[in-house]
Design a protein around this motif. Structure first.
Motif, PDB file in Angstrom:
ATOM      1  N   HIS A  90       0.842  -1.202   0.000  1.00 50.08           N
ATOM      2  CA  HIS A  90       0.000   0.000   0.000  1.00 50.08           C
ATOM      3  C   HIS A  90       0.877   1.253   0.000  1.00 50.08           C
ATOM      4  O   HIS A  90       1.734   1.399   0.857  1.00 50.08           O
ATOM      5  N   VAL A  91       0.643   2.105  -0.971  1.00 52.13           N
ATOM      6  CA  VAL A  91       1.431   3.341  -1.056  1.00 52.13           C
ATOM      7  C   VAL A  91       0.483   4.543  -1.144  1.00 52.13           C
ATOM      8  O   VAL A  91      -0.414   4.574  -2.000  1.00 52.13           O
ATOM      9  N   LEU A  92       0.678   5.486  -0.234  1.00 53.23           N
ATOM     10  CA  LEU A  92      -0.024   6.758  -0.373  1.00 53.23           C
ATOM     11  C   LEU A  92       0.962   7.682  -1.063  1.00 53.23           C
ATOM     12  O   LEU A  92       2.022   7.998  -0.508  1.00 53.23           O
ATOM     13  N   PHE A  93       0.622   8.080  -2.287  1.00 46.03           N
ATOM     14  CA  PHE A  93       1.558   8.920  -3.047  1.00 46.03           C
ATOM     15  C   PHE A  93       1.080  10.374  -3.018  1.00 46.03           C
ATOM     16  O   PHE A  93      -0.048  10.665  -3.436  1.00 46.03           O
ATOM     17  N   ILE A  94       1.926  11.279  -2.530  1.00 44.12           N
ATOM     18  CA  ILE A  94       1.555  12.709  -2.505  1.00 44.12           C
ATOM     19  C   ILE A  94       2.445  13.439  -3.514  1.00 44.12           C
ATOM     20  O   ILE A  94       3.645  13.620  -3.282  1.00 44.12           O
ATOM     21  N   GLY A  95       1.863  13.800  -4.639  1.00 44.12           N
ATOM     22  CA  GLY A  95       2.597  14.511  -5.692  1.00 44.12           C
ATOM     23  C   GLY A  95       2.349  16.007  -5.531  1.00 44.12           C
ATOM     24  O   GLY A  95       1.201  16.451  -5.451  1.00 44.12           O
ATOM     25  N   ILE A  96       3.436  16.774  -5.478  1.00 44.76           N
ATOM     26  CA  ILE A  96       3.284  18.227  -5.273  1.00 44.76           C
ATOM     27  C   ILE A  96       3.680  18.950  -6.562  1.00 44.76           C
ATOM     28  O   ILE A  96       4.788  18.756  -7.069  1.00 44.76           O
ATOM     29  N   SER A  97       2.781  19.746  -7.079  1.00 45.22           N
ATOM     30  CA  SER A  97       3.135  20.617  -8.206  1.00 45.22           C
ATOM     31  C   SER A  97       2.316  21.890  -8.060  1.00 45.22           C
ATOM     32  O   SER A  97       1.117  21.914  -8.380  1.00 45.22           O
ATOM     33  N   CYS A  98       2.961  22.944  -7.552  1.00 44.33           N
ATOM     34  CA  CYS A  98       2.232  24.182  -7.227  1.00 44.33           C
ATOM     35  C   CYS A  98       1.394  24.656  -8.408  1.00 44.33           C
ATOM     36  O   CYS A  98       0.252  25.047  -8.257  1.00 44.33           O
ATOM     37  N   GLY A  99       1.974  24.613  -9.594  1.00 41.10           N
ATOM     38  CA  GLY A  99       1.269  25.126 -10.769  1.00 41.10           C
ATOM     39  C   GLY A  99       0.442  24.061 -11.468  1.00 41.10           C
ATOM     40  O   GLY A  99      -0.095  24.302 -12.554  1.00 41.10           O
ATOM     41  N   LEU A 123      -2.828  14.804  -5.086  1.00 40.01           N
ATOM     42  CA  LEU A 123      -2.153  15.915  -5.767  1.00 40.01           C
ATOM     43  C   LEU A 123      -2.273  17.164  -4.906  1.00 40.01           C
ATOM     44  O   LEU A 123      -3.373  17.533  -4.481  1.00 40.01           O
ATOM     45  N   VAL A 124      -1.142  17.800  -4.634  1.00 48.94           N
ATOM     46  CA  VAL A 124      -1.152  19.080  -3.913  1.00 48.94           C
ATOM     47  C   VAL A 124      -0.669  20.167  -4.874  1.00 48.94           C
ATOM     48  O   VAL A 124       0.395  20.023  -5.493  1.00 48.94           O
TER      49      VAL A 124
END
Ligand code: S6P
Length: 533
Positions: A90-99, A123-124
């Motif tokens: 189980h993977v919680l993936f948090i991808g950050i891309s401001c734009g 997605l953040v």
């Protein structure tokens, strides 16, 4: 945020074969690293197994230097994630891309959507989903926007999007400031709430999240209530940069990472040299605790310990340079004092940013050695170290941005000397050229290419090459955008633009001088040059 925090809580309660991965490019990757390190440390302190990992496009060297090119590669993002998570259930993936724009992160989110049995993507970012990037990605069939649309279809169940609008950046395009701070606030709120719930057997509620966010709101007001001292620092750092001096952040503890991050961002954002603003951390790589370990062998840019400062910078330090000490009451104040004395032997231009707790007087002795002191006092709390980091980030962002403004690197709120090292920056450069010169997009792109390739005439090889090739060549050149802008404003050759820039070492002055002369030309009827504009 509530749902994501609850998913993290489940992982903390049953960590076997699970992972929380935080990933991003540039500043977003650096904040992914900072957050993963901070919460792994919290787990270690509780004798728990660590569950967090980070990915930064370009690898660990991107923590300290600009490696913007990897941001363009969705497949690389996907492969890096797959490799990191091998064997996980189980993977919680948090991808950050401001734009909502980085292809590297889009590739990872897309990969998660294709493997819902293992991956839950988050997605953040800080754009509405309708403004996610539409441009096609190299070697990929989807755009960022299409990936986000797919996430929208599963939003709140198998995919999450956290995208509050934080408003436009004052200095256009830089996600290192407000976007970065908002990333830090969101991630820390979510993870801290999950930790509290998992380790005190309580529930995560909206009010738990709100209380934490209000704590950060207080960080803003407390920090900016010291705006006079921040202005003094900014002015001093600006003077150093204006006269060819350096600004050094000498930090202790986790503030060291904040200093390193702020300094590293000046290179792509303002076309700065790595020596202009530079960070050093007391314990060197041991304190950084990055996956790839000590990177010193990669070159002087990667020498980040206080010993490196002593051997590489201190011998030539003078009053032209600004040194800022960053520390808290949790650090070895005796060590700070020793360093302050060593710096004072070379320069009186020594300043300090100190975070203390109500009732302590530690900073007083060191303050006597400094020409300006910014002491901030905080009420004690379990998350105070994260508040100190955010407060320091706000101060350093102001100092580094403000000093580059004073150095003349900004023209009408545009970072006209940005590096053109990935496709986002390539298109941003063309946009800035168009906005300031008023000529067509095609003409602006041609001028930019001439400047990148250092040619007066574009060949077919150049015009048929892709953006990736252009940005690779641009990464080896300086001042490509100012050069292109001068060519466009004056309608002159590259070599003339070069000599105009030479005669105005301050980029803003060069642009202003060209605008004045181009306005003069446009006001003379019949002038050939004016019709080019
Ligand atoms: C920092 C600079 C870049 C971005 C990077 C990722 O000011 O703008 O290093 O952090 O390009 O951007 P994003 O929008 O994907 O978070």
């Amino acid at each position: 945020m509530l749902e994501v925090a609850r998913t993290v809580e489940q992982i903390l309660r049953d960590p076997e074969d699970s992972l929380v991965v935080l990933s991003g490019c540039g500043t977003s990757g650096r904040l992914a690293f900072l957050t993963a390190s901070c919460f792994n440390r919290a787990l270690r302190d509780r004798q728990q197994n660590t569950v967090y990992s980070y990915i930064i496009a370009g690898g660990d060297r991107a923590l300290l230097t600009s490696q913007e090119a990897s941001e363009d590669d969705p497949k690389l993002g996907m492969l890096t994630l797959e490799k990191l998570c091998e064997g996980k259930r189980h993977v919680l993936f948090i991808g950050i891309s401001c734009g909502l724009s980085a292809p590297f992160v889009a590739g990872q989110l897309d990969f998660c959507l294709k493997h819902p049995d293992i991956y839950t993507p988050v997605l953040v970012g800080f754009n509405p989903v309708t403004q996610a990037r539409e441009e096609t990605m190299p070697g990929y069939s989807l755009t960022f926007r299409e990936v986000v649309q797919r996430m929208e279809e599963q939003r709140g169940q198998r995919a999450f999007i956290i995208n509050p609008a934080v408003g436009p950046e004052a200095i256009s395009g830089s996600s290192r400031m407000k976007g970065g701070s908002a990333t830090k606030i969101i991630l820390e709120t979510v993870l801290a709430a999950a930790h509290t719930a998992a380790f005190t057997n309580t529930h995560i509620t909206r009010s738990v999240l709100l209380d934490m966010m209000r704590g950060y709101e207080r960080v803003y007001s407390v920090t900016y209530s010291h705006s006079d001292q921040i202005a003094t620092l900014l002015q001093t750092a600006g003077l150093s940069l204006q006269c060819g001096g350096r600004v050094c952040y000498l930090s202790w503890g986790s503030l060291g990472l904040v200093g390193l991050i702020d300094a590293s961002e000046c290179i792509p954002t303002f076309g700065a040299d790595y020596e202009d603003i530079r960070g050093f951390i007391s314990g060197g790589y041991q304190d950084v605790d990055n996956i790839e370990g000590d990177l010193t062998s990669l070159g002087s840019q990667f020498c980040i310990a206080h010993e490196d400062f002593v051997s590489l910078v201190l011998p030539t330090l003078s009053d032209r340079d600004t040194v800022l000490l960053l520390y808290t009451c949790h650090d070895d104040v005796g060590d700070v004092e020793k360093m302050a004395h060593r710096v004072r032997e070379k320069t009186s231009n020594l300043h300090s940013l100190y975070h203390g707790l109500q009732g302590d007087t530690t900073a007083d002795i060191i303050g006597l050695l400094c020409s300006s002191v910014l002491n901030i006092t905080w009420p004690s709390s379990s998350t105070v170290h994260m508040q100190w980091e955010l407060s320091s980030k706000l101060v350093l962002n102001a100092v580094s941005t403000g000093s580059h403004i004073l150095k003349g690197k900004i023209y009408r709120n545009h970072m006209v000397d940005l590096q053109v090292t990935n496709s986002k920056l390539y298109h941003r450069a063309i946009h800035i050229l168009q906005l300031l010169s008023g000529v067509s997009l095609t003409q602006c792109e041609k001028a930019l290419l001439k400047s990148i390739y250092n040619v007066e005439q574009l060949t077919e090889d150049i015009t048929t090459a892709g953006v990736t090739t252009h940005t690779l060549i641009a990464s080896r050149r300086n001042r490509v955008v100012p050069l292109a802008l001068v060519c466009l404003l004056i309608g002159c050759s590259l070599s003339e633009a070069e000599s105009r820039l030479e005669s105005h070492p301050v980029v803003r002055d060069a642009v202003e001088a060209c605008l004045t002369s181009s306005q003069h030309l446009t006001s003379s009827p019949g002038d050939q040059t004016s019709t080019n504009h």
